[in-house]
Write a protein that holds these residues in place. Structure first.
Motif, mmCIF file in Angstrom:
data_model
loop_
_atom_site.group_PDB
_atom_site.id
_atom_site.type_symbol
_atom_site.label_atom_id
_atom_site.label_comp_id
_atom_site.label_asym_id
_atom_site.label_seq_id
_atom_site.Cartn_x
_atom_site.Cartn_y
_atom_site.Cartn_z
ATOM 1 N N ASN A 45 0.824 -1.211 0.000
ATOM 2 C CA ASN A 45 0.000 0.000 0.000
ATOM 3 C C ASN A 45 0.857 1.259 0.000
ATOM 4 N N GLY A 46 1.959 1.218 -0.754
ATOM 5 C CA GLY A 46 2.813 2.389 -0.891
ATOM 6 C C GLY A 46 3.732 2.649 0.278
ATOM 7 N N LYS A 47 3.766 1.748 1.267
ATOM 8 C CA LYS A 47 4.621 1.944 2.437
ATOM 9 C C LYS A 47 5.663 0.835 2.519
ATOM 10 N N LYS A 48 6.886 1.214 2.874
ATOM 11 C CA LYS A 48 7.910 0.206 3.065
ATOM 12 C C LYS A 48 7.566 -0.585 4.329
ATOM 13 N N THR A 49 7.370 -1.877 4.154
ATOM 14 C CA THR A 49 6.878 -2.740 5.226
ATOM 15 C C THR A 49 7.863 -3.866 5.467
ATOM 16 N N SER A 50 8.117 -4.142 6.734
ATOM 17 C CA SER A 50 8.994 -5.258 7.098
ATOM 18 C C SER A 50 8.164 -6.373 7.708
ATOM 19 N N TRP A 51 8.740 -7.558 7.679
ATOM 20 C CA TRP A 51 8.101 -8.719 8.309
ATOM 21 C C TRP A 51 9.153 -9.494 9.078
ATOM 22 N N ASN A 52 8.877 -9.723 10.343
ATOM 23 C CA ASN A 52 9.710 -10.604 11.160
ATOM 24 C C ASN A 52 9.254 -12.030 10.865
ATOM 25 N N GLY A 53 10.060 -12.732 10.065
ATOM 26 C CA GLY A 53 9.687 -14.074 9.634
ATOM 27 C C GLY A 53 10.104 -15.165 10.587
ATOM 28 N N GLY A 54 10.426 -14.802 11.829
ATOM 29 C CA GLY A 54 10.760 -15.795 12.841
ATOM 30 C C GLY A 54 11.849 -15.301 13.768
ATOM 31 N N THR A 55 11.560 -15.315 15.065
ATOM 32 C CA THR A 55 12.554 -15.010 16.093
ATOM 33 C C THR A 55 12.709 -16.249 16.959
ATOM 34 N N GLY A 56 13.897 -16.835 16.961
ATOM 35 C CA GLY A 56 14.122 -18.068 17.718
ATOM 36 C C GLY A 56 15.344 -17.951 18.609
ATOM 37 N N ILE A 57 15.223 -18.492 19.826
ATOM 38 C CA ILE A 57 16.318 -18.485 20.806
ATOM 39 C C ILE A 57 16.596 -19.923 21.238
ATOM 40 N N SER A 58 17.867 -20.314 21.241
ATOM 41 C CA SER A 58 18.233 -21.660 21.699
ATOM 42 C C SER A 58 17.737 -21.873 23.123
ATOM 43 N N PRO A 59 17.241 -23.063 23.447
ATOM 44 C CA PRO A 59 16.650 -23.309 24.773
ATOM 45 C C PRO A 59 17.532 -22.897 25.946
ATOM 46 N N ASP A 60 18.836 -23.141 25.867
ATOM 47 C CA ASP A 60 19.736 -22.819 26.989
ATOM 48 C C ASP A 60 19.920 -21.321 27.186
ATOM 49 N N TYR A 61 19.482 -20.516 26.217
ATOM 50 C CA TYR A 61 19.696 -19.069 26.298
ATOM 51 C C TYR A 61 18.399 -18.283 26.446
ATOM 52 N N ARG A 62 17.293 -18.989 26.575
ATOM 53 C CA ARG A 62 16.024 -18.294 26.754
ATOM 54 C C ARG A 62 15.960 -17.683 28.148
ATOM 55 N N GLY A 63 15.404 -16.471 28.209
ATOM 56 C CA GLY A 63 15.310 -15.789 29.498
ATOM 57 C C GLY A 63 16.608 -15.145 29.945
#
Length: 288
Positions: free
Chosen positions: A71-89
């Motif tokens: 719609n005439g606007k530069k648009t981004s998409w986060n196609g996935g944010t993943g964190i390894s289990p040992d580093y979550r939190g």
């Protein structure tokens, strides 16, 4: 914590980070090399503007980013944010989000978008902290459907390429990223008109064939009813593909879409629910 772009990483490092990052996730999305590369290309994800977080030489988190004009606007998409289990939190998601937002600002993104599993309250809270708000409820539906067409409706069907959809005056361009024509160039599209040549609606879909050349299932990415259309036309729409009982699935249908309600009343069930979220990055997007 060091940040590299995906283009600076090996494919092995990137794929390992992705698969570890979504280990134990709500939906199984482990990929092999071919699947990952197909997704990068098919969904317009940018290796140069997607990032991987490293703890020393160990990749521990990833964000994939895509960019388009919508719609005439530069648009981004986060196609996935993943964190390894040992580093979550442990603050990795904060580092990734801050770098991602900085990338969006440098790239002059006006609208940032993403989807999150409805039950993933931790991720939703994180995105809200960085300025995203929930804009839509989204449904993945699946089940058996049979187009029961009564009588002969005077409906004219025009089959077109997905790339032709944005040239239609009534086409709705602002849809979830994976449902867009850009992400489904290997699919098919149909437009439906009444006897007065008034548009009733349109579909963007993909047929998955079995080894015997029969339809295995149909995936619907868009099924939109226009001002002159109503849910009674939907069986005619789907019968234009097949009039046999078929396994049907939808991807990120808006819960408010009358077609979603119709399909749930006629054999399909909710398999996954997501929320669509948006963030306005540049001041110009707030003014429009």
């Amino acid at each position: 914590m060091d940040i590299k772009t995906v283009s600076q990483c090996t494919l092995e490092e990137t794929l390992k980070t992705w698969n570890k990052g979504f280990e134990g996730y709500f939906v199984q999305i482990e990929m092999n090399e071919e699947m990952f590369l197909n997704r990068l290309v098919g969904e317009g994800l940018s290796p140069e503007l997607s990032i991987v977080a490293f703890d020393h030489n160990n990749p521990v988190g990833i964000v994939l980013n895509g960019f388009r004009q919508i719609n005439g606007k530069k648009t981004s998409w986060n196609g996935g944010t993943g964190i390894s289990p040992d580093y979550r939190g442990k603050g990795v998601s904060r580092v990734l989000m801050e770098e991602t937002i900085a990338i969006y600002e440098r790239e002059k993104v006006e609208v940032a978008t993403l989807e999150a599993i409805k039950e993933n309250k931790v991720a939703i809270a994180l995105y809200e902290k960085y300025g995203y708000t929930i804009t839509n409820q989204l449904l993945f539906l699946s089940g058996e459907y049979e187009a029961k067409v009564e009588g002969q409706a005077a409906i004219h069907v025009e089959t077109i390429r997905p790339e032709q959809l944005p040239y239609l005056s009534f086409y709705q361009e602002d849809v979830p990223w994976q449902c867009s024509w850009q992400s489904n160039k290997q699919g098919e599209a149909k437009v439906f008109y009444n006897e007065n040549n008034e548009a009733l609606g349109y579909m963007l879909y993909k047929i998955v064939w079995d080894q015997d050349g029969a339809i295995n299932h149909i995936v619907l990415y868009q099924l939109e009813l226009l001002e002159n259309g109503n849910v009674e036309h939907i069986p005619h729409f789907i019968a234009s593909i097949t009039n046999h009982k078929v396994n049907l699935a939808t991807v990120n249908f808006l819960a408010s879409n009358p077609a979603a309600s119709y399909l749930m009343e006629n054999g399909l069930e909710v398999k996954t629910e997501q929320v669509q979220m948006k963030k306005y990055v540049c001041e110009m997007s707030r003014e429009n």
